[in-house]
Design a protein around this motif. Structure first.
Motif, PDB file in Angstrom:
ATOM      1  N   PHE A 517     -26.601 161.206 -60.751  1.00  0.00           N
ATOM      2  CA  PHE A 517     -25.840 161.531 -59.542  1.00  0.00           C
ATOM      3  C   PHE A 517     -24.371 161.126 -59.661  1.00  0.00           C
ATOM      4  O   PHE A 517     -23.648 161.056 -58.680  1.00  0.00           O
ATOM      5  CB  PHE A 517     -26.505 160.903 -58.309  1.00  0.00           C
ATOM      6  N   ASP A 518     -23.960 160.857 -60.887  1.00  0.00           N
ATOM      7  CA  ASP A 518     -22.550 160.766 -61.259  1.00  0.00           C
ATOM      8  C   ASP A 518     -21.749 159.699 -60.507  1.00  0.00           C
ATOM      9  O   ASP A 518     -20.682 159.989 -59.954  1.00  0.00           O
ATOM     10  CB  ASP A 518     -21.884 162.132 -61.056  1.00  0.00           C
ATOM     11  N   PRO A 519     -22.223 158.448 -60.486  1.00  0.00           N
ATOM     12  CA  PRO A 519     -21.358 157.401 -59.918  1.00  0.00           C
ATOM     13  C   PRO A 519     -20.139 157.180 -60.801  1.00  0.00           C
ATOM     14  O   PRO A 519     -20.185 157.438 -62.009  1.00  0.00           O
ATOM     15  CB  PRO A 519     -22.271 156.164 -59.901  1.00  0.00           C
ATOM     16  N   ASN A 520     -19.058 156.695 -60.217  1.00  0.00           N
ATOM     17  CA  ASN A 520     -17.866 156.399 -61.025  1.00  0.00           C
ATOM     18  C   ASN A 520     -18.163 155.324 -62.062  1.00  0.00           C
ATOM     19  O   ASN A 520     -17.673 155.387 -63.195  1.00  0.00           O
ATOM     20  CB  ASN A 520     -16.727 155.939 -60.115  1.00  0.00           C
ATOM     21  N   PHE A 521     -18.961 154.337 -61.676  1.00  0.00           N
ATOM     22  CA  PHE A 521     -19.379 153.279 -62.600  1.00  0.00           C
ATOM     23  C   PHE A 521     -20.823 152.901 -62.281  1.00  0.00           C
ATOM     24  O   PHE A 521     -21.226 152.908 -61.117  1.00  0.00           O
ATOM     25  CB  PHE A 521     -18.491 152.032 -62.471  1.00  0.00           C
ATOM     26  N   LEU A 522     -21.577 152.572 -63.326  1.00  0.00           N
ATOM     27  CA  LEU A 522     -22.957 152.104 -63.144  1.00  0.00           C
ATOM     28  C   LEU A 522     -23.201 150.947 -64.105  1.00  0.00           C
ATOM     29  O   LEU A 522     -23.020 151.086 -65.321  1.00  0.00           O
ATOM     30  CB  LEU A 522     -23.959 153.231 -63.407  1.00  0.00           C
ATOM     31  N   PHE A 523     -23.583 149.811 -63.548  1.00  0.00           N
ATOM     32  CA  PHE A 523     -23.843 148.614 -64.351  1.00  0.00           C
ATOM     33  C   PHE A 523     -25.249 148.104 -64.081  1.00  0.00           C
ATOM     34  O   PHE A 523     -25.843 148.384 -63.036  1.00  0.00           O
ATOM     35  CB  PHE A 523     -22.825 147.513 -64.021  1.00  0.00           C
ATOM     36  N   LEU A 524     -25.764 147.324 -65.054  1.00  0.00           N
ATOM     37  CA  LEU A 524     -27.079 146.701 -64.926  1.00  0.00           C
ATOM     38  C   LEU A 524     -26.953 145.188 -65.013  1.00  0.00           C
ATOM     39  O   LEU A 524     -26.072 144.665 -65.695  1.00  0.00           O
ATOM     40  CB  LEU A 524     -28.009 147.154 -66.060  1.00  0.00           C
ATOM     41  N   TRP A 525     -27.865 144.499 -64.338  1.00  0.00           N
ATOM     42  CA  TRP A 525     -28.078 143.084 -64.625  1.00  0.00           C
ATOM     43  C   TRP A 525     -29.021 142.972 -65.817  1.00  0.00           C
ATOM     44  O   TRP A 525     -29.810 143.887 -66.077  1.00  0.00           O
ATOM     45  CB  TRP A 525     -28.663 142.387 -63.402  1.00  0.00           C
ATOM     46  N   PRO A 526     -28.991 141.876 -66.572  1.00  0.00           N
ATOM     47  CA  PRO A 526     -29.833 141.766 -67.782  1.00  0.00           C
ATOM     48  C   PRO A 526     -31.324 141.884 -67.503  1.00  0.00           C
ATOM     49  O   PRO A 526     -32.089 142.266 -68.389  1.00  0.00           O
ATOM     50  CB  PRO A 526     -29.479 140.379 -68.329  1.00  0.00           C
ATOM     51  N   ASN A 527     -31.756 141.565 -66.293  1.00  0.00           N
ATOM     52  CA  ASN A 527     -33.173 141.629 -65.937  1.00  0.00           C
ATOM     53  C   ASN A 527     -33.623 143.013 -65.501  1.00  0.00           C
ATOM     54  O   ASN A 527     -34.808 143.243 -65.253  1.00  0.00           O
ATOM     55  CB  ASN A 527     -33.453 140.659 -64.787  1.00  0.00           C
ATOM     56  N   ALA A 528     -32.708 143.964 -65.393  1.00  0.00           N
ATOM     57  CA  ALA A 528     -33.015 145.280 -64.820  1.00  0.00           C
ATOM     58  C   ALA A 528     -34.002 146.049 -65.699  1.00  0.00           C
ATOM     59  O   ALA A 528     -34.090 145.836 -66.916  1.00  0.00           O
ATOM     60  CB  ALA A 528     -31.728 146.083 -64.654  1.00  0.00           C
ATOM     61  N   ARG A 529     -34.750 146.944 -65.065  1.00  0.00           N
ATOM     62  CA  ARG A 529     -35.696 147.816 -65.751  1.00  0.00           C
ATOM     63  C   ARG A 529     -35.403 149.251 -65.369  1.00  0.00           C
ATOM     64  O   ARG A 529     -35.219 149.566 -64.188  1.00  0.00           O
ATOM     65  CB  ARG A 529     -37.140 147.489 -65.366  1.00  0.00           C
ATOM     66  N   VAL A 530     -35.329 150.143 -66.356  1.00  0.00           N
ATOM     67  CA  VAL A 530     -34.992 151.547 -66.124  1.00  0.00           C
ATOM     68  C   VAL A 530     -36.080 152.416 -66.739  1.00  0.00           C
ATOM     69  O   VAL A 530     -36.247 152.439 -67.965  1.00  0.00           O
ATOM     70  CB  VAL A 530     -33.624 151.913 -66.742  1.00  0.00           C
ATOM     71  N   ALA A 531     -36.837 153.113 -65.902  1.00  0.00           N
ATOM     72  CA  ALA A 531     -37.906 153.975 -66.409  1.00  0.00           C
ATOM     73  C   ALA A 531     -38.412 154.876 -65.282  1.00  0.00           C
ATOM     74  O   ALA A 531     -38.118 154.644 -64.104  1.00  0.00           O
ATOM     75  CB  ALA A 531     -39.065 153.137 -66.950  1.00  0.00           C
ATOM     76  N   LEU A 532     -39.156 155.900 -65.675  1.00  0.00           N
ATOM     77  CA  LEU A 532     -39.748 156.780 -64.662  1.00  0.00           C
ATOM     78  C   LEU A 532     -40.755 156.015 -63.823  1.00  0.00           C
ATOM     79  O   LEU A 532     -40.828 156.178 -62.602  1.00  0.00           O
ATOM     80  CB  LEU A 532     -40.423 157.971 -65.348  1.00  0.00           C
ATOM     81  N   VAL A 533     -41.558 155.167 -64.480  1.00  0.00           N
ATOM     82  CA  VAL A 533     -42.527 154.325 -63.775  1.00  0.00           C
ATOM     83  C   VAL A 533     -42.428 152.913 -64.338  1.00  0.00           C
ATOM     84  O   VAL A 533     -41.944 152.691 -65.449  1.00  0.00           O
ATOM     85  CB  VAL A 533     -43.967 154.851 -63.926  1.00  0.00           C
TER      86      VAL A 533
END
Length: 616
Positions: A517-533
Motif C-alpha cells: 500500500f506504498d507507505p513513504n517509509f516502512l520499518f520493523l522492530w527486531p521482534n517483528a514477524r512478516v508472513a501470510l499466517v
C-alpha cells in the motif's frame, strides 16, 4: 509607484492616521512593491518589518494582510496542544510477567541485530578492503559519505539487504542507500561499495537502488549517485536485466525524475562498466575523479580480445578523456575530496527556497523509551495495550483519541512527534468490523486535513473460519469493512509511515498500510514477524488433500519451520520488504526524522512536469 522613501515615511505616520488609513495603504503598498521587486524573500522581510511598525504604532490594530508574519500565532497555537489528555503509561502489576518475557525476547533479537550489523559494516571483508584502499587508492564508501554529507546523522536504509540469499551473502546489497543533508538540503544517496564483489550488481542491488529512487520520487528529494561499479553479475542476468523492475528501470527513473524537476548529481569515483555507465551519463550534472574514475561499455580486456589493441583504462574512458573529448562528464576533480566539494557547490545552485532552520519546541515522553523493549510483543498472546507504547513515543505522552469508545481493537487519534502533528492508527487487537469503519473514517479525516499518518502495526493471526450462518455473516461484514479501510488508506493523499511493532499477517496488514500500500517509509522492530499466517498457529489450518483436515505431522512440521524462518524480521529486511530494522528505543527519533524529510518538498522549486535534461 511607491518607492523606498514612501516606505520609510510609514515610520512617521501618527496612530490616528494609521488606524484610519491602514486598510487602504497596505494592499496598495504591497501590490506596487511586488511589481517593483521580484525577490520574494525581500518582500517577506519587508512585510514582517512593516507589520512590526504597525503593531508598535497601533497596538490594538488587527491586521490580516500578512498571515505569515506573526510568529507568535504559531507559538500560541503550539501551547494549546498541551491540553491533549495525558496517557497513563504505567505497566499494570498483573502484566509484569508478560513484560519480562517480551524483554528477554527483545534482548535476544537485539543481540542478533548487533551481530549482523557488525558483519555488514565490514563490507566485503578485510582482504577486499586492503585492495580497495591500498592498491586502488580509493576511499571506503562510509568515508565518502562522511566527506559529502553535512556533519549530522543520516538515515541509512535497508542495511541488512542481501543477507543470506539463495545466491549467497551480498553485504548491504553491495551499495549504501539512505537520506542525509548536503548544504542543509535533504538528499537521497546511492553509493556503491566496491569492497563487495568489486561493486558487482546483483538482483538485490537493483532492487535496493530502485527503492531509493522510489523514495526520492515520492518525497521529491534530490538524488546523489556515488558510482563505483563493476557492472552486472552475468550468471544472474536473467534476474536483473529483462523485466520491468530490473536494471533498466534505474535509467528510466532517472529520466522521469529529471522531468519532474528532481535534481540528480553523480560522482564517478571508480569503475563504471557496461550498463553502469548510463547512470552517471543520465544524471543532470556529473563529476569524475582523475586516475580513479572511468566509464566504458567494454573495458580494456574486451578491447584486447576484440581488436588486439592494448589500451589503458585512462585512455579508453578516464577522467581526461570524458571531460575534454566525449563531454560525458561536466566536472573534472583531481581527488575524491575535490569531487565531493564540487557536488556541494552544485547543490548550492539548485535555487531551493528552504525556510530558515526552525527549532520546534516539544516535551519528551513521560516514560522511558528503554521500556519499549518489554512492550515489543514476543507474540500476539504477549501483546500489552498499545497505549503503553504510545505513551513512550509521543510528545509529553499526550494523545487526543478519536472514537475512544468505539471499535476499541484499533486505537486512533492525534499526537505530536518532536513537534510534528501526526494521525496515529494503531492495532490493539483484531481488526473488527467496527474498528475497520473507525479506521476508515479517521484516515479520511487526516487526508482531508493534510495530516501525515503513522501506522503502528501488530495485526492478529488468521481468524478462525466461521462455523455457523451468523458467524459467516459477521465474517463477511468484517471483510467489507476492512475493504473500506484499505480503500481509504490507498487513496489518502498524505505522507504515510508504517512501523511494524509485532505481527504483520494476512489481509489485515494491507489495511494497516503494509508494503503493497506504498507507505513513504516502512520499518520493523527486531521482534517483528512478516508472513501470510503466523507459524505458531499453523496447526489450525487444513492441508491440501487431507480429508480429516489434520494433515501429515511431518508436512506440518516442515511447513511450520519454513514459515518460522521466513517470517523473521531479518529475512524480510534481507529481501527489501521494508526500509530497515530499527531498535524500539530509537523509533521516536527515526519517525521524527522521516516527518522532517517529507516536509521539505513543500519548499522546493515548482513541481510542474517538463522535459528531462538531455546531454547534447
Amino acid at each position: 509607484m511607491w518607492n523606498n522613501i514612501t516606505a520609510c515615511s510609514l515610520w512617521r505616520l501618527s496612530p490616528s492616521f494609521m488606524s484610519s488609513r491602514i486598510q487602504i495603504l497596505t494592499p496598495l503598498f504591497i501590490r506596487n512593491y511586488k511589481d517593483f521587486c521580484k525577490d520574494r524573500q525581500t518582500i517577506w522581510t519587508l512585510q514582517n518589518s512593516l507589520c512590526q511598525v504597525m503593531k508598535k504604532t497601533v497596538p490594538t490594530l488587527k491586521c490580516n494582510m500578512f498571515p505569515h508574519c506573526f510568529a507568535s500565532n504559531k507559538a500560541r497555537y503550539g501551547q494549546y496542544t498541551k491540553t491533549f489528555p495525558v496517557l497513563d503509561g504505567s505497566i499494570p502489576s498483573v502484566c509484569e510477567h508478560v513484560f519480562e518475557e517480551n524483554l528477554r525476547n527483545s534482548e535476544a533479537c537485539i543481540q542478533r541485530y548487533s551481530e549482523l550489523l557488525c558483519k555488514v559494516s565490514k563490507g566485503g571483508g578485510e582482504n577486499a578492503i586492503l585492495r580497495h584502499t591500498q592498491r586502488n587508492k580509493k576511499l571506503l564508501v562510509r568515508e565518502r559519505l562522511k566527506m559529502l554529507l553535512d556533519d549530522e546523522t543520516f538515515l541509512e536504509l535497508s542495511p541488512f539487504a542481501g543477507f543470506d540469499l539463495p545466491y549467497g551473502n551480498v553485504p548491504a546489497a553491495g551499495c549504501l542507500t539512505g537520506i542525509g543533508k548536503i548544504c542543509g538540503v535533504w538528499c537521497v544517496f546511492m553509493a556503491n561499495d566496491a569492497t563487495v564483489k568489486g561493486g558487482t550488481i546483483y538482483p538485490i542491488s537493483v532492487k535496493k537502488q530502485l527503492r531509493a529512487q522510489h523514495i526520492a520520487i515520492q518525497n521529491r528529494l534530490l538524488s546523489v549517485y556515488l558510482v563505483d561499479s563493476g557492472g552486472a553479475f552475468l550468471p544472474l542476468q536473467a534476474e536483473l536485466f529483462p523485466d520491468q523492475s530490473h536494471g533498466g528501470r534505474v535509467f528510466y527513473n532517472e529520466a522521469i525524475m529529471s522531468a519532474m524537476k528532481i535534481p540528480q548529481v553523480a560522482v564517478v569515483c571508480g569503475s563504471c562498466t557496461a550498463g553502469g555507465a548510463y547512470l552517471p551519463t543520465m544524471a543532470e550534472e556529473t563529476v569524475i575523479v582523475d586516475k580513479i574514475g572511468s566509464m566504458f561499455l567494454a573495458g580494456p580486456p574486451l578491447v584486447k580480445a576484440a581488436t588486439g589493441e592494448d589500451i589503458s583504462p585512462e585512455d579508453l574512458g578516464g577522467a581526461s578523456m570524458h571531460s575534454k573529448v566525449s563531454g560525458c562528464v561536466d566536472h573534472f576533480a583531481s581527488s575524491e575530496k575535490e569531487a565531493f566539494e564540487c557536488v556541494r557547490n552544485i547543490i548550492l545552485t539548485l535555487n531551493y527556497e528552504l525556510p530558515p532552520e526552525e527549532t520546534l519546541e516539544y516535551d519528551d515522553p513521560l516514560y522511558s523509551a528503554e521500556e519499549l523493549l518489554g512492550l515489543a510483543p514476543r507474540g500476539y498472546n504477549y501483546t500489552l495495550h498499545i497505549k503503553l507504547i504510545l505513551s513512550r513515543l509521543i510528545d509529553g505522552s499526550r494523545f487526543q483519541e478519536f472514537k475512544a469508545e468505539y471499535g476499541t481493537t484499533l486505537v486512533t487519534g492525534f499526537a505530536h512527534m518532536e513537534g510534528h502533528l501526526v494521525g496515529i492508527v494503531a492495532n490493539n487487537g483484531e481488526l473488527t468490523h467496527d474498528a475497520s469503519l473507525k479506521g476508515s473514517h479517521f484516515v479520511q479525516l487526516c487526508s482531508q486535513r493534510s495530516i501525515p499518518l503513522l501506522f503502528l502495526q501488530n495485526t492478529a493471526p488468521h481468524a478462525s473460519e466461521p462455523t455457523s450462518l451468523s458467524q459467516a455473516e459477521d465474517h463477511t461484514n468484517r471483510l467489507k469493512a476492512q475493504a473500506s479501510m484499505m480503500a481509504a488508506v490507498a487513496c489518502a493523499a498524505v505522507p504515510k509511515i508504517t512501523l511494524v511493532i509485532g505481527g504483520c499477517f494476512g489481509n489485515e496488514s494491507y489495511a494497516m498500510c503494509g508494503r503493497s500500500f506504498d507507505p513513504n517509509f516502512l520499518f520493523l522492530w527486531p521482534n517483528a514477524r512478516v508472513a501470510l499466517v503466523d507459524s505458531r498457529h499453523i496447526s489450525t489450518f487444513p492441508q491440501p488433500g487431507d480429508d480429516d483436515c489434520t494433515g501429515d505431522d511431518s508436512g506440518l512440521k516442515y511447513l511450520k519451520e519454513k514459515l518460522d524462518e521466513e517470517s523473521s524480521a531479518f529475512h524480510s529486511s534481507a529481501r527489501l520488504w521494508d526500509d530497515g530494522i530499527i531498535l524500539p528505543q530509537n523509533s521516536r527519533k527515526v519517525i521524527a526524522q522521516c516527518l522532517t524529510i517529507m516536509k521539505q518538498q513543500k519548499y522546493q522549486i515548482a513541481s510542474r512536469q517538463q522535459y528531462p535534461v538531455i546531454r547534447m
